[in-house]
Write a protein that holds these residues in place. Structure first.
Motif, mmCIF file in Angstrom:
data_model
loop_
_atom_site.group_PDB
_atom_site.id
_atom_site.type_symbol
_atom_site.label_atom_id
_atom_site.label_comp_id
_atom_site.label_asym_id
_atom_site.label_seq_id
_atom_site.Cartn_x
_atom_site.Cartn_y
_atom_site.Cartn_z
ATOM 1 N N ILE A 1 0.839 -1.197 0.000
ATOM 2 C CA ILE A 1 0.000 0.000 0.000
ATOM 3 C C ILE A 1 0.875 1.247 0.000
ATOM 4 O O ILE A 1 1.920 1.281 0.653
ATOM 5 N N GLY A 2 0.470 2.246 -0.769
ATOM 6 C CA GLY A 2 1.262 3.467 -0.873
ATOM 7 C C GLY A 2 0.383 4.690 -1.075
ATOM 8 O O GLY A 2 -0.852 4.617 -1.014
ATOM 9 N N LEU A 3 1.036 5.810 -1.308
ATOM 10 C CA LEU A 3 0.393 7.105 -1.532
ATOM 11 C C LEU A 3 0.925 7.682 -2.837
ATOM 12 O O LEU A 3 2.109 7.532 -3.142
ATOM 13 N N VAL A 4 0.061 8.355 -3.601
ATOM 14 C CA VAL A 4 0.500 8.994 -4.842
ATOM 15 C C VAL A 4 0.615 10.501 -4.632
ATOM 16 O O VAL A 4 -0.354 11.158 -4.240
ATOM 17 N N ARG B 1 4.501 7.608 10.379
ATOM 18 C CA ARG B 1 5.889 7.264 10.076
ATOM 19 C C ARG B 1 5.973 5.939 9.321
ATOM 20 O O ARG B 1 5.430 4.924 9.738
ATOM 21 N N ASN B 2 6.638 5.974 8.169
ATOM 22 C CA ASN B 2 6.848 4.788 7.318
ATOM 23 C C ASN B 2 5.538 4.144 6.857
ATOM 24 O O ASN B 2 5.478 2.918 6.669
ATOM 25 N N SER B 3 4.509 4.972 6.663
ATOM 26 C CA SER B 3 3.200 4.429 6.276
ATOM 27 C C SER B 3 3.056 4.274 4.766
ATOM 28 O O SER B 3 1.973 4.479 4.209
ATOM 29 N N VAL B 4 4.135 3.903 4.087
ATOM 30 C CA VAL B 4 4.061 3.548 2.665
ATOM 31 C C VAL B 4 4.989 2.364 2.398
ATOM 32 O O VAL B 4 6.079 2.284 2.945
ATOM 33 N N ASP B 5 4.501 1.456 1.569
ATOM 34 C CA ASP B 5 5.377 0.405 1.040
ATOM 35 C C ASP B 5 6.038 0.861 -0.251
ATOM 36 O O ASP B 5 7.042 0.304 -0.669
ATOM 37 N N PHE B 6 5.438 1.879 -0.881
ATOM 38 C CA PHE B 6 6.001 2.465 -2.092
ATOM 39 C C PHE B 6 5.465 3.886 -2.234
ATOM 40 O O PHE B 6 4.446 4.253 -1.644
ATOM 41 N N VAL B 7 6.165 4.681 -3.015
ATOM 42 C CA VAL B 7 5.724 6.041 -3.358
ATOM 43 C C VAL B 7 5.256 6.035 -4.805
ATOM 44 O O VAL B 7 5.964 5.552 -5.696
ATOM 45 N N GLY B 8 4.060 6.554 -5.026
ATOM 46 C CA GLY B 8 3.591 6.765 -6.390
ATOM 47 C C GLY B 8 3.869 8.209 -6.788
ATOM 48 O O GLY B 8 3.577 9.127 -6.020
#
Length: 495
Positions: free
Chosen positions: A248-251, A314-321
């Motif tokens: 899960i990530g954020l764009v 904090r660190n609430s992404v597995d990837f950055v979009g």
């Protein structure tokens, strides 16, 4: 330094960088497991606004308000993907893409947005869409929020200006994880929170169209979007990740800010510009708080994170979009027209004395500057300890043209050139060491382009809005067919 001199300097540096890579652009320039996909969003393509139990969104109300959309049109039908999704999935498969990034309409799952009663027809629709993608070997990348807020949440709570929306979003997200997560392995919480904050609550050119309090409301809207993101990620990781095995990530979106000169003032201005785009959202996630430049300039207008908020973020992404389209030169200055830019103390420059930073696309903000995406990707890698990155949107638009014959509209040579340049830059960023894992072209189809209505066309596929919404592949679509099969992909139509 003039824009002409600075442009020449950057382009010479860019040419030297690219010339060191002797291979022409082809699929082999990217790692074997590098993902290529196409993207859309629900409001821009689905239509069926009053079908399947869907509730109204803020964009429905906004687009039906006189004077808000430049051609006076709406997305009640859009390109009718709600009914034509199988046809569009067949086209994705024909083009050879391995993934489809689409968004779920929040009000199609919870018509009032509150999470009190789920709409089973909405669940069924997205189950059918996801299953059809998987049957064709296409991986679904699902965005939970792409700007179409349930209208009831805006009218009853004040939308993103009320902390209660965090809980509403968490309920909606959990329902999606539970309903689709056995098959969806890549989740995006929110698309471009910057655009909702600034264009929705500062300039008012996007839904919900608010511009009364531009010095405070954009930062409050951004704050609650960040907290909603963090809450959804926490729920996914605690309840679903172990069993479902997804990420899960954020764009975020960013136009590259290149200092117009080597003066320290211009360099600092460019750094602030990036803080107010990327740092606004990524600094809290990677470092626990907003950038210092934002804190200094905004003072009490910038909301404060509690320790609980910080721990959750904090660190609430597995990837950055990353959504990226264009770049600007930046220098120290003042923009009195726009509160968001005024407080940054920056002047963004695309054209000056007849010289532009790059060729112009149809949208007034979009200049073709391929070297900018390499710089953005390398910046994210360096500032945030090289997280996994997906380029979740990249593309350009043509002006809609009622006069030109269809074959001319389909022969989109400039778009082919755009993709070749930007993909070359992405490949170079990978070579530089940025952990870029995928690329999504925007967009699969011509569609409803927000405040521009149907006057701009971003699609690889031409949609005939006057003749039954029929789909026609453009030259850029054929170029991707050849590129994804391993060829260099010369411009023009398939032989």
């Amino acid at each position: 330094m003039s824009i002409t001199e600075r442009k020449r300097e950057i382009e010479q540096e860019w040419s030297s960088c690219i010339s060191n890579n002797n291979n022409p652009l082809c699929r082999a320039n990217f790692p074997p497991n590098f993902l290529f996909g196409v993207a859309t969003s629900a409001y821009q393509v689905e239509g069926a606004c009053n079908q399947g139990g869907r509730g109204p969104s803020t964009w429905d109300a906004f687009s039906h308000t006189e004077g808000k959309i430049c051609d006076g049109k709406d997305a009640d039908i859009a390109v009718d993907q709600y009914h034509r999704y199988k046809e569009d999935i067949d086209l994705i498969a024909k083009l050879g893409f391995g993934a489809y990034r689409f968004s779920i309409s929040w009000s199609r799952i919870y018509p009032d947005g509150l999470g009190t009663k789920v709409n089973d027809e909405g669940i069924a629709h997205y189950n059918n869409l996801i299953n059809s993608l998987l049957e064709k070997g296409i991986e679904p990348y699902v965005t939970l929020y792409h700007w179409d807020l349930p209208l009831h949440l805006h009218e009853s709570l004040g939308g993103w200006l009320n902390e209660s929306i965090v809980k509403c979003f968490a309920i909606y997200a959990e329902t999606c994880f539970a309903s689709f997560g056995d098959r969806v392995k890549k989740w995006i919480t929110i698309n471009e929170p910057l655009q909702t904050a600034i264009n929705g609550y500062c300039t008012g050119v996007y839904a919900p169209g608010k511009n009364e309090n531009p010095s405070t409301e954009p930062y409050l809207a951004a704050h609650y979007q960040l907290l909603a993101h963090a809450e959804a990620v926490s729920i996914y990781r605690e309840k679903f990740k172990e069993q479902q095995g997804g990420e899960i990530g954020l764009v975020v979106d960013c136009e590259w800010a290149e200092p117009l000169s080597d003066n320290i003032e211009d360099k600092n201005a460019a750094a602030r510009r990036l803080d107010f785009q990327l740092g606004w959202y990524l600094d809290p996630i990677f470092y626990g708080d907003y950038p210092e430049s934002m804190q200094e300039r905004l003072g009490d207008s910038l909301p404060i994170f509690s320790q609980k908020n910080k721990d959750l973020l904090r660190n609430s992404v597995d990837f950055v979009g990353l959504n990226h389209y264009t770049s600007r030169f930046v220098r120290q200055g003042t923009d009195k027209q726009n509160e968001y830019y005024r407080v940054q103390e920056v002047e963004r420059i695309a054209e000056c004395e007849g010289e532009a930073i790059g060729p112009k696309a149809a949208s007034p903000w979009l200049y073709i500057v391929p070297w900018g995406i390499q710089k953005v990707l390398n910046y994210i890698a360096q500032r945030y300890n090289n997280p996994p990155i997906y380029v979740t949107e990249n593309g350009m638009d043509d002006e809609d043209n009622d006069v030109s014959p269809l074959h001319e509209m389909l022969d989109d040579k400039l778009r082919v050139s755009y993709y070749k340049g930007y993909l070359t830059a992405v490949a170079q960023a990978v070579k530089d060491g940025a952990d870029v894992r995928g690329y999504f072209a925007w967009s699969l189809l011509d569609n409803f382009e927000w405040q521009y209505g149907y006057t701009k066309r971003f699609g690889l596929i031409y949609v005939d809005f006057k003749n039954g919404l029929t789909r026609h592949l453009k030259s850029s679509a054929y170029w991707f067919v050849r590129f994804l099969k391993g060829g260099e992909g010369k411009s023009g139509k398939e032989e």
